[in-house]
Design a protein around this motif. Structure first.
Motif, short mmCIF file in Angstrom:
data_model
loop_
_atom_site.label_atom_id
_atom_site.label_comp_id
_atom_site.label_asym_id
_atom_site.label_seq_id
_atom_site.Cartn_x
_atom_site.Cartn_y
_atom_site.Cartn_z
N GLN A 123 11.72 0.58 -12.15
CA GLN A 123 12.04 -0.82 -11.91
C GLN A 123 13.14 -0.96 -10.86
OE1 GLN A 123 13.36 -2.99 -15.35
NE2 GLN A 123 13.35 -4.96 -14.30
N SER A 124 14.17 -0.12 -10.97
CA SER A 124 15.26 -0.16 -10.01
C SER A 124 14.76 0.18 -8.60
CB SER A 124 16.35 0.84 -10.44
OG SER A 124 17.40 0.87 -9.51
N TYR A 125 13.84 1.14 -8.50
CA TYR A 125 13.29 1.53 -7.21
C TYR A 125 12.52 0.36 -6.58
CZ TYR A 125 10.53 4.11 -3.76
OH TYR A 125 9.94 4.54 -2.60
N LEU A 126 11.67 -0.29 -7.36
CA LEU A 126 10.91 -1.42 -6.84
C LEU A 126 11.83 -2.56 -6.42
CD1 LEU A 126 7.81 -1.66 -9.22
CD2 LEU A 126 7.81 -1.07 -6.80
N ALA A 127 12.85 -2.84 -7.24
CA ALA A 127 13.78 -3.91 -6.92
C ALA A 127 14.50 -3.65 -5.60
CB ALA A 127 14.79 -4.09 -8.04
N GLU A 128 14.70 -2.37 -5.29
CA GLU A 128 15.42 -1.99 -4.08
C GLU A 128 14.55 -2.04 -2.83
OE1 GLU A 128 19.03 -1.39 -2.61
OE2 GLU A 128 18.79 -1.02 -4.76
N VAL A 129 13.28 -1.63 -2.95
CA VAL A 129 12.46 -1.44 -1.74
C VAL A 129 11.51 -2.59 -1.45
CG1 VAL A 129 12.56 1.06 -2.03
CG2 VAL A 129 10.59 -0.18 -2.93
N ARG A 147 0.80 -1.22 0.00
CA ARG A 147 0.00 0.00 0.00
C ARG A 147 0.84 1.28 0.00
NH1 ARG A 147 -5.24 1.02 3.92
NH2 ARG A 147 -5.98 2.93 2.89
N PRO A 148 1.97 1.35 0.73
CA PRO A 148 2.77 2.58 0.67
C PRO A 148 3.26 2.94 -0.72
CG PRO A 148 3.42 1.24 2.56
CD PRO A 148 2.50 0.39 1.73
N LEU A 149 3.30 1.95 -1.62
CA LEU A 149 3.76 2.20 -2.98
C LEU A 149 2.65 2.78 -3.87
CD1 LEU A 149 5.81 -1.08 -3.58
CD2 LEU A 149 6.71 1.18 -3.06
N TYR A 157 6.02 14.40 -11.40
CA TYR A 157 5.95 15.14 -10.13
C TYR A 157 5.65 14.20 -8.97
CZ TYR A 157 3.87 17.89 -6.39
OH TYR A 157 3.57 18.42 -5.16
N LEU A 158 4.72 13.26 -9.16
CA LEU A 158 4.33 12.36 -8.08
C LEU A 158 5.50 11.49 -7.63
CD1 LEU A 158 0.79 11.21 -9.30
CD2 LEU A 158 1.32 12.71 -7.37
N MET A 159 6.27 10.97 -8.59
CA MET A 159 7.37 10.08 -8.21
C MET A 159 8.61 10.85 -7.78
SD MET A 159 8.07 6.46 -10.08
CE MET A 159 9.23 5.84 -8.87
N ALA A 160 8.77 12.07 -8.28
CA ALA A 160 9.96 12.85 -7.92
C ALA A 160 9.91 13.33 -6.46
CB ALA A 160 10.10 14.05 -8.85
N ARG A 161 8.75 13.24 -5.82
CA ARG A 161 8.66 13.64 -4.42
C ARG A 161 9.27 12.60 -3.48
NH1 ARG A 161 2.76 14.20 -2.84
NH2 ARG A 161 2.71 12.20 -3.93
N VAL A 162 9.53 11.41 -3.99
CA VAL A 162 9.99 10.31 -3.14
C VAL A 162 11.52 10.29 -3.11
CG1 VAL A 162 9.88 7.82 -2.76
CG2 VAL A 162 7.97 9.01 -3.86
#
Length: 400
Positions: free
Chosen positions: A119-125, A8-10, A178-183
């Motif tokens: 993809q890299s972000y998901l693989a990491e978290v 859910r946090p994703l 914008y939505l993803m750049a906030r993370v």
């Protein structure tokens, strides 16, 4: 804890931006060829302009790994969004087919950088035992957006004309970026080489893996992408009008969506091979059956089968890439891995179209069935086996 609670946090950081990005892509894609024709391009030139989006993705894969490794996912998302914004703006105001072609190419480059960073972000978290579900959900949201996009684009087109599709795409690129750049970038649990590793080094270091399992990825990309050419061409061949062909394609896309998330659950439980191989076999069956369809009912059945096969393949390539990527050079390896699949996605429709000019359309489509079967065989041979770890149902890799 349920799967949804964990993922859910994703939702606001990855899944919603993916859907918004898909809406933009779905709105912009159908009007590229139409805009090219309005600018005086021939049918062949218009098709080439459309293909440049795929070529841009292939070209973007080349530097994307080093960009993400050096600057991180967040800044790469910003860079990809800026490139995409410029590319869509060029398409929106294009005054010649050449300007439109440049816009299409830059849009493809943006897609590659954006896709690799996500993809890299998901693989990491995401924990490895939930990786396939996360990747499949990511793919599902993008496809849901892509399905909604043409309808959103149609409303704007009615108001301002054909290029209204690009206006929706522009909004999608900006909002999703914008939505993803906030993370913030995820914390690294490994030491990465300073400045990243050149793609040539990655290709040399992992040449056996990329030549074997990478070939399966390429064939899967070609088999999945070629359906977007094969199904409409056969619909036209049997005399269906554009509305009927669109309806058939929409039915297949709906089945595609319905199968995406279950595919991720099955991959996490039984392994990647359990889904990748049947997915390609089902797609192969649909290609072999398509030349035997002769009306909207029979081609509709084939579209359903094709959609099921493609839906079960959603997330397979991204999940496999995350599984096999070395942590220290994850982004660079994923760039090389995505290159195999994106090249297949780019080449599949072109090869299908070229084959149809040499042999009959039915034989060309049947050849795509052979491509799919070959991909299934390669995937079966080279995807690492998985076995359930004690105390959980998710798989862990077993050396082969």
């Amino acid at each position: 804890m349920s799967t949804w609670t964990t993922l859910r946090p994703l939702l606001p950081t990855v899944f919603v931006p993916s859907a918004v990005f898909g809406i933009g892509q779905g709105a912009g894609s159908p009007v590229i060829a139409l805009t090219a024709r309005d600018l005086g391009a021939s049918v062949g030139t218009a098709g080439l302009v459309v293909a440049l989006v795929g070529l841009g993705a292939v070209l973007g894969d080349l530097p994307a790994g080093r960009v993400v490794a050096r600057f991180g996912e967040r800044r790469s998302i910003i860079a990809g969004s800026l490139i995409g914004t410029f590319g869509v703006l060029l398409s929106l105001v294009a005054w010649t087919p050449a300007v439109l072609a440049l816009g299409a190419l830059l849009t493809g480059v943006s897609n590659a950088v954006w896709g690799l960073a996500r993809q890299s972000y998901l693989a990491e978290v995401v924990p490895s035992e939930m990786r396939a579900r996360a990747m499949a959900t990511f793919a599902l949201m993008w496809r849901l957006g892509f399905l909604i996009g043409p309808f959103a684009g149609a409303l704007v087109i009615l108001a301002i004309g054909t290029r209204g599709g690009f206006a929706v795409q522009l909004a999608g690129v900006i909002v999703s970026g914008y939505l993803m750049a906030r993370v913030p970038d995820p914390p690294r649990t490994h030491d990465a080489p300073a400045g990243g590793v050149p793609l040539s080094t990655i290709l040399r270091r992992h040449r056996h893996l990329l030549a074997t399992l990478g070939t399966g990825s390429l064939l899967m990309g070609a088999a999945r992408a070629a359906r977007e050419a094969a199904l409409p061409l056969w619909a036209d061949h049997i005399g269906l009008d554009a509305a009927s062909a669109s309806l058939v394609f929409g039915i297949g896309a709906a089945c595609d969506l319905l199968c995406s998330y279950p595919a991720g659950q099955l991959m996490d439980r039984y392994g990647r091979r359990f889904i990748a191989v049947p997915s390609l076999v089902i797609i192969a069956v649909s290609y072999f059956a398509l030349p035997w369809s002769h009306d909207i009912r029979t081609i509709g059945v084939v579209a359903v089968v094709m959609g099921i096969g493609n839906g079960f393949g959603n997330g397979v390539i991204m999940t496999l890439g995350a599984d096999i990527a070395p942590p220290a050079t994850r982004a660079e390896f994923l760039a090389a891995w995505r290159l195999t699949h994106d090249f297949g996605m780019f080449a599949g429709p072109l090869v299908a179209g070229a084959a149809a000019t040499v042999v009959t359309l039915g034989l060309a489509i049947s050849a795509l069935g052979l491509v799919s079967i070959s991909g299934a065989a390669v995937m079966y041979r080279y995807i690492p086996r998985f076995a359930p770890a004690p105390g959980r149902s998710a798989p862990t890799p077993v050396r082969t």
